[in-house]
Design an enzyme around this catalytic site. Structure first.
Site, PDB file in Angstrom:
ATOM      1  N   VAL A   1      15.488  -6.563  -7.858  1.00  0.00           N
ATOM      2  CA  VAL A   1      14.709  -5.543  -7.341  1.00  0.00           C
ATOM      3  C   VAL A   1      14.688  -4.839  -5.943  1.00  0.00           C
ATOM      4  CG1 VAL A   1      13.629  -5.493 -10.069  1.00  0.00           C
ATOM      5  CG2 VAL A   1      12.653  -6.409  -7.856  1.00  0.00           C
ATOM      6  N   SER A   2      14.363  -3.925  -5.400  1.00  0.00           N
ATOM      7  CA  SER A   2      14.517  -3.356  -4.267  1.00  0.00           C
ATOM      8  C   SER A   2      13.337  -3.531  -3.799  1.00  0.00           C
ATOM      9  CB  SER A   2      15.009  -1.913  -4.186  1.00  0.00           C
ATOM     10  OG  SER A   2      16.144  -1.762  -4.891  1.00  0.00           O
ATOM     11  N   THR A   3      12.009  -3.651  -4.318  1.00  0.00           N
ATOM     12  CA  THR A   3      10.749  -3.750  -3.690  1.00  0.00           C
ATOM     13  C   THR A   3       9.888  -4.774  -4.438  1.00  0.00           C
ATOM     14  OG1 THR A   3       9.693  -2.158  -5.059  1.00  0.00           O
ATOM     15  CG2 THR A   3      10.813  -1.369  -3.016  1.00  0.00           C
TER      16      THR A   3
ATOM     17  N   GLN B   1       8.352  -3.819  -7.540  1.00  0.00           N
ATOM     18  CA  GLN B   1       8.959  -3.788  -9.011  1.00  0.00           C
ATOM     19  C   GLN B   1       9.060  -4.969  -9.573  1.00  0.00           C
ATOM     20  OE1 GLN B   1      12.647  -2.175  -7.064  1.00  0.00           O
ATOM     21  NE2 GLN B   1      12.430  -0.163  -7.959  1.00  0.00           N
TER      22      GLN B   1
END
Length: 188
Positions: free
Chosen positions: A9-11, A14
């Site tokens: 996931v990007s962050t 998340q």
């Protein structure tokens, strides 16, 4: 043969649980997880995956966007795995299964990776256009500005020696906003 899963996931905010559940259901014995943007090629879990896999292993991903952000990146990853004798399979894109080594799978990979890149580029272009139109129409883009009265109160508290956490609570101004204003005024 070991079946690996890769989830990303990007962050940090998340959640990986949906991907992990799907990878477990697909029979992954080991799942490596990253919480980092996909635009960076150096990702700790992905680097660990490449260092760990060996000939005959299989890497499963939930979908292409979890392992790559561009067509070139995806093709580089596939080529790197191929060089090690490792297959890559996507649960969402059922056409992607390089473990079969079929020419059809390679063709589909190239075509669909290109289409996915095209879609990302179009979305990015539309977003930029929308932001430009909003700016032209006088809309503020970004975080809302902190009200001057709050900032002045925060600076007064800071000058009085109040600690930052208390300033944030009392004035309703974030530490970042306060420090930015202090720097602008040459106070910090």
């Amino acid at each position: 043969m070991t079946v690996y899963g890769y989830a990303r996931v990007s962050t940090k905010g998340q959640n990986l649980s949906r991907q992990i559940k799907a990878l477990n259901e697909a029979g992954c014995e080991t799942i490596l997880k990253d919480k980092i943007t996909g635009t960076k090629r150096e990702r700790p879990a992905l680097d660990e995956l490449f260092a760990t896999v060996k000939e005959g292993d299989l890497v499963i991903i939930q979908d292409l966007t979890r392992i790559s952000r561009s067509t070139q990146d995806l093709l580089n990853i596939v080529n790197e795995l191929d060089a090690k004798g490792v297959g890559l399979k996507s649960l969402k894109e059922s056409w992607l299964d390089t473990s079969s080594q079929s020419p059809q799978s390679r063709l589909m990979l190239t075509i669909f990776a290109g289409l996915a890149q095209f879609e990302r580029d179009i979305t990015s272009e539309r977003t930029k256009e929308g932001l430009e139109v909003a700016k032209e129409n006088g809309k503020h883009i970004g975080r809302p500005k902190t009200k001057n009265e709050k900032v002045e109160h925060a600076i007064t508290l800071w000058k009085q020696g109040t600690n930052i956490k208390d300033i944030e609570k009392l004035a309703g101004v974030s530490k970042t906003s306060l420090y930015r204003k202090l720097k602008e005024r040459g106070l910090k």
